[in-house]
Structures are given as structure tokens and as C-alpha cells.
Enzyme design. Structure first.
Site, PDB file in Angstrom:
ATOM      1  N   TYR A   1      -2.025  -1.144  -1.406  1.00 17.90           N
ATOM      2  CA  TYR A   1      -2.185  -2.099  -2.503  1.00 17.90           C
ATOM      3  C   TYR A   1      -3.389  -2.998  -2.260  1.00 17.90           C
ATOM      4  O   TYR A   1      -3.813  -3.221  -1.117  1.00 17.90           O
ATOM      5  CB  TYR A   1      -0.926  -2.940  -2.712  1.00 17.90           C
ATOM      6  CG  TYR A   1      -0.651  -3.986  -1.653  1.00 17.90           C
ATOM      7  CD1 TYR A   1      -1.112  -5.303  -1.802  1.00 17.90           C
ATOM      8  CD2 TYR A   1       0.090  -3.682  -0.513  1.00 17.90           C
ATOM      9  CE1 TYR A   1      -0.847  -6.276  -0.854  1.00 17.90           C
ATOM     10  CE2 TYR A   1       0.372  -4.653   0.441  1.00 17.90           C
ATOM     11  CZ  TYR A   1      -0.105  -5.941   0.274  1.00 17.90           C
ATOM     12  OH  TYR A   1       0.157  -6.902   1.217  1.00 17.90           O
ATOM     13  N   CYS A   2      -3.922  -3.526  -3.371  1.00 15.41           N
ATOM     14  CA  CYS A   2      -4.969  -4.554  -3.326  1.00 15.41           C
ATOM     15  C   CYS A   2      -4.494  -5.700  -4.226  1.00 15.41           C
ATOM     16  O   CYS A   2      -3.285  -5.909  -4.370  1.00 15.41           O
ATOM     17  CB  CYS A   2      -6.326  -4.003  -3.742  1.00 15.41           C
ATOM     18  SG  CYS A   2      -6.390  -3.247  -5.389  1.00 15.41           S
ATOM     19  N   TRP A   3      -5.410  -6.451  -4.813  1.00 17.36           N
ATOM     20  CA  TRP A   3      -5.003  -7.612  -5.589  1.00 17.36           C
ATOM     21  C   TRP A   3      -4.201  -7.226  -6.832  1.00 17.36           C
ATOM     22  O   TRP A   3      -3.120  -7.742  -7.085  1.00 17.36           O
ATOM     23  CB  TRP A   3      -6.231  -8.435  -5.975  1.00 17.36           C
ATOM     24  CG  TRP A   3      -5.986  -9.465  -7.045  1.00 17.36           C
ATOM     25  CD1 TRP A   3      -6.565  -9.521  -8.280  1.00 17.36           C
ATOM     26  CD2 TRP A   3      -5.078 -10.587  -6.998  1.00 17.36           C
ATOM     27  NE1 TRP A   3      -6.089 -10.589  -9.000  1.00 17.36           N
ATOM     28  CE2 TRP A   3      -5.182 -11.265  -8.229  1.00 17.36           C
ATOM     29  CE3 TRP A   3      -4.201 -11.067  -6.037  1.00 17.36           C
ATOM     30  CZ2 TRP A   3      -4.433 -12.398  -8.528  1.00 17.36           C
ATOM     31  CZ3 TRP A   3      -3.451 -12.211  -6.330  1.00 17.36           C
ATOM     32  CH2 TRP A   3      -3.577 -12.858  -7.552  1.00 17.36           C
TER      33      TRP A   3
ATOM     34  N   SER B   1      -7.752  -0.424  -3.765  1.00 15.01           N
ATOM     35  CA  SER B   1      -6.648   0.425  -3.328  1.00 15.01           C
ATOM     36  C   SER B   1      -6.775   1.830  -3.889  1.00 15.01           C
ATOM     37  O   SER B   1      -6.376   2.809  -3.240  1.00 15.01           O
ATOM     38  CB  SER B   1      -5.303  -0.183  -3.739  1.00 15.01           C
ATOM     39  OG  SER B   1      -5.242  -0.406  -5.131  1.00 15.01           O
TER      40      SER B   1
ATOM     41  N   TYR C   1      -0.745  -6.656  -5.377  1.00 18.13           N
ATOM     42  CA  TYR C   1      -0.083  -7.864  -4.869  1.00 18.13           C
ATOM     43  C   TYR C   1       0.303  -8.795  -6.011  1.00 18.13           C
ATOM     44  O   TYR C   1       1.338  -9.478  -5.938  1.00 18.13           O
ATOM     45  CB  TYR C   1      -1.006  -8.594  -3.891  1.00 18.13           C
ATOM     46  CG  TYR C   1      -0.518  -9.992  -3.562  1.00 18.13           C
ATOM     47  CD1 TYR C   1       0.495 -10.195  -2.633  1.00 18.13           C
ATOM     48  CD2 TYR C   1      -1.044 -11.113  -4.221  1.00 18.13           C
ATOM     49  CE1 TYR C   1       0.973 -11.472  -2.354  1.00 18.13           C
ATOM     50  CE2 TYR C   1      -0.577 -12.387  -3.944  1.00 18.13           C
ATOM     51  CZ  TYR C   1       0.428 -12.562  -3.009  1.00 18.13           C
ATOM     52  OH  TYR C   1       0.891 -13.822  -2.751  1.00 18.13           O
TER      53      TYR C   1
END
Length: 350
Positions: free
Chosen positions: A92-94, A100, A121
Site C-alpha cells: 500500500y501507499c497513500w 504501490s 493508507y
């Protein structure tokens, strides 16, 4: 749901959770048990962001793409060489975007069943906020109260050792909740990280069993207890530790002994009381600190600061404080604390 993606509800179904955001983003908060493998470090992320705003999105992607490829290659060499074919990571990323996505693409090209967290996230954070509103009213809190030095945190630990459910807010906040409460060498979590830890703890409780928690103010050091939780606590039944003054002072001298190791820091913390105690009193307390006279200092702090503050705050903040179960404690050694925990369980069982 598209192939190669997963939702927050499916977090437990993966062998590893990988956070590819920058180290600073990860430090602010992250999904529990995630490991940080940034595709852009803090400096690179700032540089690419500046180019995106000041030059063009294409130029930012051209430079950022090269940096991402370099970092991905390093992670593949350093961290994934021992992973078997059936290893299944979640990345995952933001907000489930390009960072991601690039990581998942390369992992899937290798042959692993890697998935990207839908919404990243940001979606997880939304779930945390919603849960911190929804969960507290469903739990049976029992408030452990008592004046400073009553060993409330240690009593919670003894309750946990006896099999009870506890919520250790000061442990999660890395702070003892008073002007002297900062822990040596341990930084407090960010507000977001504190809330994530709270969410994880609350989600793990059985609603049909009591959850023992120490009476706290809304603020613990620099973090704040979420509104729904503090309201549920303030409406809950109370148990008061009626410890003798001598037992409390003896306990404080053991539990806060480290304060005598750094006189300047102790004097600084005492100085934070300058608005609520007289100049003469503050000078005397700082002199005690300089002389390493913790018994005199703690005795006066209890009598002149903590006990008056406790009497004002508990009666006003906790609705059932006046009719609390009272547990007498003249011994706050480890054995005495275990006995207090046993008495609490005897009074609250059934």
C-alpha cells in the site's frame, strides 16, 4: 474488485504487509505490523513533488520513475530473495496509486501473488476514525481511579496477568500522564499512530467482558484521547484505589527513580508548573531536585499539587466517582499490587 487488489477487511489474509510510502509518512502512522520499503525516500519524494508543481507532471514522472526503479531493484535484492513462490504480500501507499501500483507490478512479474490495497493508507485511516467512534460505546469499561502514586498502571498490568482485559492508555501514549510523565529516551507517538494503536486494542476486546482502564484526562502528554472513548470512560463504573500516603510516596520513589538521573530535565519539567504554584514553592522544589531529595519533592508534590488536582478533576469528570468501589491499599510493592488486582476482580466478577 480488480485482480491483484484487496480491501482493508482482507488485511489478515496476507503473509506480509508492505508500506511503500516515504520513511516520514511511515513514521507518522502505518498499518500495524507493516514493514517500510519506500519507493521514494523523503528527499526524493520532496524533489519529485517540487518538479511536479514547478515544471510539469511529465517531468516529475520521468525522474520519479527512474528513482522508483532504482529503489525497487534494491528492495528486490535485499529483502525478497528468500521468499518462496507461494509468498503473498499486500502493498500500500497513500491512496492506492502509482507508488504501490509499481511495486505490485514488479512483484507479480516475478511470480508472487502480490496485491495492492484499494484506497491505500487513506482508506485504512478512515476505518480507524470510524471505529474509534463506534467501538467505545459497545464496551464495558471499568475505571481504575486513585490519586497520583496509587500504582494504577501496575495494577492494570496485574489485572492483565490475571486474565482480565485492560486498556493501557499511558502505555499506548508512552507517557505517564502528568507534568513529570515523559518517559526517558522514549518519544511519544504521533496522534495518528496513537489512534491506530487504540483502534487495534479496542477491536481486540470481547464486548461481554469488562475492560479495565485507568482514569485519564483527555490529554496524555501531547496526544488526545478520542471523544467517543473519553465519553464512554467518564460514564463507566469506577473503582478507587484508596492507598495510604506512605505507600504512595514509597511507590513513586521506586517508579520515578529515574527522574533523579537528570537534574536539569527534572527542573525544567517542574518549571512547567510556574503558572499554578508560587515562585517560592517552585524554587524550593527545584532546590530539592538539585539536591536529589526526591522524598521531600514527591511528598510536597502529592500534598500541594497532585492530591488537590485529583479531588477537583475526578469528581467533575467521572459520573460514578462518588459511588465507586473502594479498594484499600497500604502495600504497593509487587505483592501488594497483585493483591489489589485480586480484590478488584473479586468485587467486579459476576
Amino acid at each position: 474488485m480488480k485482480k491483484g487488489s484487496a480491501t482493508v477487511a482482507q488485511l489478515s489474509g496476507f503473509d506480509e504487509i508492505i508500506d511503500v510510502r516515504s520513511p516520514a509518512e511511515f513514521a507518522e502512522d502505518h498499518i500495524p505490523d507493516a514493514v517500510n520499503m519506500p519507493v521514494l525516500d523523503d528527499e526524493q519524494r520532496a524533489r519529485v513533488g517540487t518538479i511536479y508543481k514547478q515544471v510539469s507532471p511529465f517531468e516529475a514522472r520521468r525522474i520519479g520513475g527512474a528513482l522508483v526503479a532504482e529503489n525497487l531493484a534494491r528492495h528486490l535484492h535485499a529483502h525478497f530473495q528468500d521468499k518462496p513462490k507461494h509468498w503473498r504480500p499486500l502493498v500500500y501507499c497513500w491512496r492506492g496509486g502509482q507508488r504501490s501500483g509499481a511495486f505490485v507490478t514488479w512483484l507479480r512479474m516475478v511470480g508472487w501473488d502480490a496485491c495492492q490495497l484499494e484506497g491505500g493508507y487513506k482508506t485504512f485511516r478512515r476505518q480507524v476514525i470510524e471505529a474509534l467512534d463506534a467501538l467505545p460505546p459497545t464496551l464495558d469499561f471499568r475505571i481504575v481511579s486513585g490519586p497520583t502514586g496509587s500504582a494504577k498502571t501496575r495494577i492494570l498490568e496485574a489485572l492483565a496477568a490475571a486474565g482480565a482485559q485492560i486498556l493501557d492508555l499511558e502505555g499506548l501514549a508512552a507517557h505517564k500522564g502528568s507534568v513529570l510523565g515523559a518517559l526517558p529516551g522514549i518519544a511519544q507517538p504521533t496522534q495518528k499512530h496513537f489512534e491506530t494503536a487504540l483502534y487495534e486494542a479496542l477491536a481486540g476486546f470481547t464486548p461481554t467482558q469488562p475492560v479495565f482502564v485507568e482514569a485519564e484526562s483527555r490529554k496524555i502528554g501531547r496526544v488526545h484521547v478520542p471523544t467517543a472513548l473519553i465519553e464512554a470512560m467518564r460514564a463507566a463504573p469506577c473503582i478507587t484505589i484508596d492507598a495510604s500516603r506512605e505507600a504512595r510516596i514509597d511507590f513513586l520513589l521506586r517508579d520515578y527513580a529515574y527522574l533523579g538521573d537528570d537534574v536539569a530535565d527534572l527542573q525544567f519539567k517542574l518549571g512547567c508548573l510556574n503558572r499554578i504554584v508560587s515562585k517560592e514553592t517552585l524554587t524550593r522544589w527545584q532546590d530539592y531536585a538539585a539536591a536529589h531529595d526526591l522524598p521531600a519533592l514527591f511528598t510536597e508534590l502529592i500534598d500541594q499539587h497532585y492530591d488537590p488536582l485529583y479531588k477537583r478533576s475526578q469528581n467533575g469528570n467521572y459520573q460514578h466517582f462518588a459511588d465507586a468501589i473502594r479498594i484499600r491499599a497500604d502495600d504497593l510493592t509487587p505483592a501488594g499490587i497483585t493483591a489489589v488486582a485480586g480484590a478488584i476482580l473479586a468485587h467486579t466478577s459476576g
